[in-house]
Design an enzyme around this catalytic site. Sequence first.
Site, PDB file in Angstrom:
ATOM      1  N   LYS A 135     -40.524 -29.388 -46.878  1.00  0.00           N
ATOM      2  CA  LYS A 135     -40.248 -30.042 -48.175  1.00  0.00           C
ATOM      3  C   LYS A 135     -41.281 -31.128 -48.480  1.00  0.00           C
ATOM      4  CE  LYS A 135     -36.052 -31.358 -47.082  1.00  0.00           C
ATOM      5  NZ  LYS A 135     -35.980 -30.774 -45.736  1.00  0.00           N
ATOM      6  N   GLU A 168     -36.318 -42.062 -45.610  1.00  0.00           N
ATOM      7  CA  GLU A 168     -37.195 -41.191 -44.825  1.00  0.00           C
ATOM      8  C   GLU A 168     -37.867 -41.990 -43.706  1.00  0.00           C
ATOM      9  OE1 GLU A 168     -37.758 -37.542 -45.345  1.00  0.00           O
ATOM     10  OE2 GLU A 168     -35.784 -38.180 -46.006  1.00  0.00           O
ATOM     11  N   ARG A 169     -38.592 -41.284 -42.859  1.00  0.00           N
ATOM     12  CA  ARG A 169     -39.236 -41.938 -41.708  1.00  0.00           C
ATOM     13  C   ARG A 169     -40.424 -42.775 -42.172  1.00  0.00           C
ATOM     14  NH1 ARG A 169     -38.119 -36.921 -41.441  1.00  0.00           N
ATOM     15  NH2 ARG A 169     -36.732 -36.036 -39.874  1.00  0.00           N
TER      16      ARG A 169
END
Length: 464
Positions: free
Chosen positions: A153, A179-180
């Site tokens: 993605k 997110e990371r």
Amino acid sequence: MSATVVSVRGSVVDAHFDAHLPAIHNLLRTGEDGQIAVEVISHVDDHTVRGIALTTTQGLARGSPVHDTGHSLQVPVGRRVAGRVFNVFGETIDRLDPLEGGEWRSIHGKPVPLTQQSTTQEILETGIKAIDVLAPLERGGKAGLFGGAGVGKTVLITELIHNIVLTYEGISIFCGIGERSREAEELYREMRDAGVLENTVMLFGQMNEPPGARFRVGHAALTMAEFFRDDAQQDVLLLIDNIFRFIQAGSEVSGLMGQLPSRVGYQPTLATELAELQERICSTHAGAITSVQAVYVPADDFTDPAAVHTFSHLSASIVLSRKRAAEGLYPAIDPLQTFSKMLAPHIVGERHYRIARQIRTALADYEDLKDIIAMLGLEELSRADRQTVSRARRLERFLTQPFFTTEQFTNMKGRTVPLEEALDGCERILADEFAELPESAVFMIGAVTEAKGKAAREAEEESA
């Protein structure tokens, strides 16, 4: 006006006010030097408000003084935000000079009234074959990238930024929700190296931040996007990675506030919260906000309430398949589950619609034949079925494409393919024009005209 903290439960802070209460969504400051930010969520009684902390509450104690800022959370807007990286407070986090002064706007904007929304339907070309042919994106629409963990993605989103910023003279806003931090840092470097950073704004509410910050960073990104659409009259590409994390942050906030959970443990206000965000993404006569949203699908279950509610807002759904990723077919877009409301004859034209239908039919027929092939082998099929399989396998491989953002991993130069060339290639494969060439000749190429050259190079390498 004196106000103090009366209780702290994780990220939930209750504050007592002697005089009138601050409004819902107002930003409160507390803790040492006002370092702790709290957003008012509800009024408990005549003198008490309950808020959710947007920062960590470590060190906050009962009796700590509270200051009402008198306004909601605000972020900077204007051309000056381009090329910068922000957090939910509108503070720069790219280690460059901080932004001060200028115009700041509340993150709690209202959707554009229906009377002012544009009703024309236009296609937004991405240069990615599988998307442009099978699920064309709508200018000013919302597209979802659905897939489980590790199916590509984020890679697809970075490629979309690269292609669209270079093709359309608009602005890209990337919003990372939960997110990371590694992904944020990599994306920043990629955008800088690709030379598109000056037309990109980035906002991040990272995985390690409190749920309040992750829950509001999407609204902050939309406020910046609305400035470019309404005031600068530019087209905006808004990329959200990942909308599921927004829902997840809302679920955490809901649980902390003591609301009874709904189906599968989600918050009872899931549909409302998602709609408040999604309804602000639209086209006006001045400009358009086109949104591409990655949607993590928990355990690959498309009946999960988060996926179901997100589907209802989208004009295009691009489904990424773990099976195709395992086969090395990138982008791993599942052509049979992917759809777009724009794929209609009166919008894309009869030829495009016919080719897309023929591709889907060929791939669906191949899917039906896979069980027979697995049991009896390809030789047992009729000649017509063997032709269908050959056609479908070449189409599957032709719909792959080398990406600019993965050049360093694949050693293959990235390609963008205009829609006309993509349609031409699919039409020629459907007409069995490349039946004599090996399947690998149409794998990971741009336009179909590269196939014969690739087949010749492969033949030379084999004979060497």
